[in-house]
Design an enzyme around this catalytic site. Structure first.
Site, mmCIF file in Angstrom:
data_model
loop_
_atom_site.group_PDB
_atom_site.id
_atom_site.type_symbol
_atom_site.label_atom_id
_atom_site.label_comp_id
_atom_site.label_asym_id
_atom_site.label_seq_id
_atom_site.Cartn_x
_atom_site.Cartn_y
_atom_site.Cartn_z
ATOM 1 N N TYR A 152 7.750 0.696 -7.958
ATOM 2 C CA TYR A 152 6.716 -0.234 -7.472
ATOM 3 C C TYR A 152 7.249 -0.999 -6.257
ATOM 4 O O TYR A 152 6.562 -1.127 -5.239
ATOM 5 C CB TYR A 152 6.321 -1.191 -8.606
ATOM 6 C CG TYR A 152 5.100 -2.043 -8.317
ATOM 7 C CD1 TYR A 152 3.817 -1.518 -8.420
ATOM 8 C CD2 TYR A 152 5.241 -3.388 -7.957
ATOM 9 C CE1 TYR A 152 2.703 -2.310 -8.170
ATOM 10 C CE2 TYR A 152 4.128 -4.183 -7.712
ATOM 11 C CZ TYR A 152 2.859 -3.638 -7.811
ATOM 12 O OH TYR A 152 1.757 -4.431 -7.560
ATOM 13 N N LYS A 156 5.616 -0.680 -2.448
ATOM 14 C CA LYS A 156 5.033 -1.893 -1.860
ATOM 15 C C LYS A 156 5.800 -2.306 -0.593
ATOM 16 O O LYS A 156 5.197 -2.801 0.366
ATOM 17 C CB LYS A 156 5.008 -3.023 -2.891
ATOM 18 C CG LYS A 156 4.007 -2.783 -4.039
ATOM 19 C CD LYS A 156 2.564 -2.661 -3.549
ATOM 20 C CE LYS A 156 1.550 -2.686 -4.681
ATOM 21 N NZ LYS A 156 0.161 -2.583 -4.226
HETATM 22 N N1 LIG Z 1 -2.230 -8.423 -10.653
HETATM 23 C C1 LIG Z 1 -1.035 -8.662 -10.144
HETATM 24 O O1 LIG Z 1 -0.207 -9.323 -10.775
HETATM 25 C C2 LIG Z 1 -0.694 -8.135 -8.768
HETATM 26 C C3 LIG Z 1 0.405 -8.698 -8.111
HETATM 27 C C4 LIG Z 1 0.732 -8.242 -6.837
HETATM 28 C C5 LIG Z 1 -0.030 -7.250 -6.236
HETATM 29 N N2 LIG Z 1 -1.085 -6.728 -6.900
HETATM 30 C C6 LIG Z 1 -1.849 -5.670 -6.211
HETATM 31 O O2 LIG Z 1 -3.204 -6.064 -6.111
HETATM 32 C C7 LIG Z 1 -4.021 -4.902 -5.983
HETATM 33 C C8 LIG Z 1 -5.222 -5.043 -6.918
HETATM 34 O O3 LIG Z 1 -4.742 -5.034 -8.254
HETATM 35 P P1 LIG Z 1 -5.421 -5.863 -9.424
HETATM 36 O O4 LIG Z 1 -4.351 -6.718 -10.014
HETATM 37 O O5 LIG Z 1 -6.691 -6.477 -8.991
HETATM 38 O O6 LIG Z 1 -5.656 -4.670 -10.475
HETATM 39 P P2 LIG Z 1 -6.956 -4.147 -11.257
HETATM 40 O O7 LIG Z 1 -6.428 -3.042 -12.123
HETATM 41 O O8 LIG Z 1 -7.675 -5.279 -11.880
HETATM 42 O O9 LIG Z 1 -7.824 -3.523 -10.084
HETATM 43 C C9 LIG Z 1 -7.404 -2.388 -9.379
HETATM 44 C C10 LIG Z 1 -8.621 -1.534 -9.083
HETATM 45 O O10 LIG Z 1 -8.145 -0.380 -8.352
HETATM 46 C C11 LIG Z 1 -8.848 0.742 -8.843
HETATM 47 N N3 LIG Z 1 -8.102 1.978 -8.602
HETATM 48 C C12 LIG Z 1 -7.002 2.443 -9.235
HETATM 49 N N4 LIG Z 1 -6.669 3.644 -8.750
HETATM 50 C C13 LIG Z 1 -7.576 3.947 -7.783
HETATM 51 C C14 LIG Z 1 -7.784 5.048 -6.920
HETATM 52 N N5 LIG Z 1 -6.998 6.121 -6.960
HETATM 53 N N6 LIG Z 1 -8.806 4.994 -6.052
HETATM 54 C C15 LIG Z 1 -9.634 3.926 -6.008
HETATM 55 N N7 LIG Z 1 -9.506 2.855 -6.804
HETATM 56 C C16 LIG Z 1 -8.487 2.871 -7.686
HETATM 57 C C17 LIG Z 1 -9.053 0.483 -10.326
HETATM 58 O O11 LIG Z 1 -10.127 1.258 -10.850
HETATM 59 C C18 LIG Z 1 -9.335 -1.016 -10.330
HETATM 60 O O12 LIG Z 1 -10.716 -1.290 -10.231
HETATM 61 C C19 LIG Z 1 -3.117 -3.711 -6.286
HETATM 62 O O13 LIG Z 1 -2.741 -3.073 -5.088
HETATM 63 C C20 LIG Z 1 -1.916 -4.350 -6.957
HETATM 64 O O14 LIG Z 1 -0.733 -3.584 -6.799
HETATM 65 C C21 LIG Z 1 -1.449 -7.150 -8.143
#
Ligand SMILES: NC(=O)c1ccc[n+]([C@@H]2O[C@H](COP(=O)([O-])OP(=O)(O)OC[C@H]3O[C@@H](n4cnc5c(N)ncnc54)[C@H](O)[C@@H]3O)[C@@H](O)[C@H]2O)c1
Length: 267
Positions: A152, A156
């Site tokens: 990860y 990133k």
């Molecule tokens: N939640 C955290 O703690 C956190 C922290 C840092 C970064 N992020 C990043 O934030 C972003 C959003 O994550 P989130 O926490 O809202 O997660 P989430 O799982 O709530 O939402 C992610 C969405 O991406 C969609 N998705 C997954 N694979 C896909 C694909 N191949 N094509 C299209 N859509 C796809 C899923 O269906 C989902 O709706 C991500 O890039 C994640 O790495 C999250």
């Protein structure tokens, strides 16, 4: 700016001129929150996700065909695009000797190549327009690399590098790029967390479930930072503190991460 549409941060303060925004991974979490936040400002959003719905356009970011269909839809409907938000992503990770190469490939295909595909699809349009913005959602893990989550962290960090390159390379065309690096916030991200390292997955699931902020707060911070013209966006205090420590006191930063790593020994 030639489209007549102000870029982020150029709001007149009187009436916000609507922008045309495409967001990936918009059915849940941060993508859904960003969709709501942009729409609340009067922007037009094409919300996309893995599974289409009435209100969500189907776009699997690993599919070149889906990206082409999204671009055709944008061209037909809007005739151009002001903001591409590459938000979709999955959680993965695991200790170096437990996570498999297959897991590395899986997370790279989605979290890195998904954004590469989106970038390749829309850059010709943005260059032609000589305007627009690409916003890539990375993570604090792209800047600060805790033990136990090498894959990860690595993808990133690659998204951070890709975004900086994009910003430099497209600057002659008036196209900008920004990368978002949040710490943990509460979403369903870890519900599908894959991987052989189940003990590690449980630790991450706990960190996400107990995080102080939710996606709406992160989305509000992201839009405010974009308005200020920031290109490296740390939308929460935990992320800012951790990155500041790395920049300001590398020895203390390393000591902290190595202390955390000792806890992995007991898993
Ligand atoms: N939640 C955290 O703690 C956190 C922290 C840092 C970064 N992020 C990043 O934030 C972003 C959003 O994550 P989130 O926490 O809202 O997660 P989430 O799982 O709530 O939402 C992610 C969405 O991406 C969609 N998705 C997954 N694979 C896909 C694909 N191949 N094509 C299209 N859509 C796809 C899923 O269906 C989902 O709706 C991500 O890039 C994640 O790495 C999250």
């Amino acid at each position: 700016m030639t489209s007549g549409v102000p870029e982020t941060g150029e709001d007149t303060g009187l009436r916000h001129t609507p922008r045309r925004v495409l967001i990936t991974g918009a059915a849940n979490g941060l993508g859904a929150a960003l969709t709501a936040a942009y729409r609340a400002r009067g922007d037009e959003v094409l919300a996309t996700d893995l599974n289409g719905r009435d209100d969500v356009f189907r776009l699997d970011i690993t599919s070149g065909e889906d990206w082409e269909a999204a671009r055709d839809h944008v061209e037909r409907t809007w005739g151009g695009l002001d903001v591409l938000v590459n938000n979709a992503g999955v959680a993965g990770g695991g200790r170096l000797d437990v996570a498999t190469l297959e897991e590395w490939r899986w997370i790279t295909e989605i979290n890195l190549f998904g954004i590469v595909r989106g970038t390749q699809t829309f850059v010709p349009m943005l260059k032609r327009q000589r305007s627009g913005q690409i916003v890539n959602v990375a993570s604090l893990a792209g800047l600060v690399h805790p033990a136990g989550m090498a894959s990860y962290n690595a993808v990133k960090a690659a998204v951070v590098a890709l975004t900086e390159t994009t910003g430099h390379e497209l600057s002659p065309y008036g196209v900008r790029a920004a990368v978002v690096c949040p710490s943990y916030f509460r979403t369903g991200l870890v519900e599908d967390l894959r991987g052989a390292d189940r003990a590690f997955a449980a630790v991450i699931a706990h960190l996400v479930a107990t995080a102080p902020l939710g996606p709406d707060e992160i989305a509000a911070e992201v839009l405010a930072a974009l308005d200020r013209g920031e290109e490296l966006i740390l939308p929460d205090a935990a992320a800012r503190t951790a990155y500041d420590l790395k920049l300001g006191d590398r020895a203390a930063h390393d000591a902290q991460l190595r202390h955390q790593a000792q806890r992995l020994e007991s898993l």
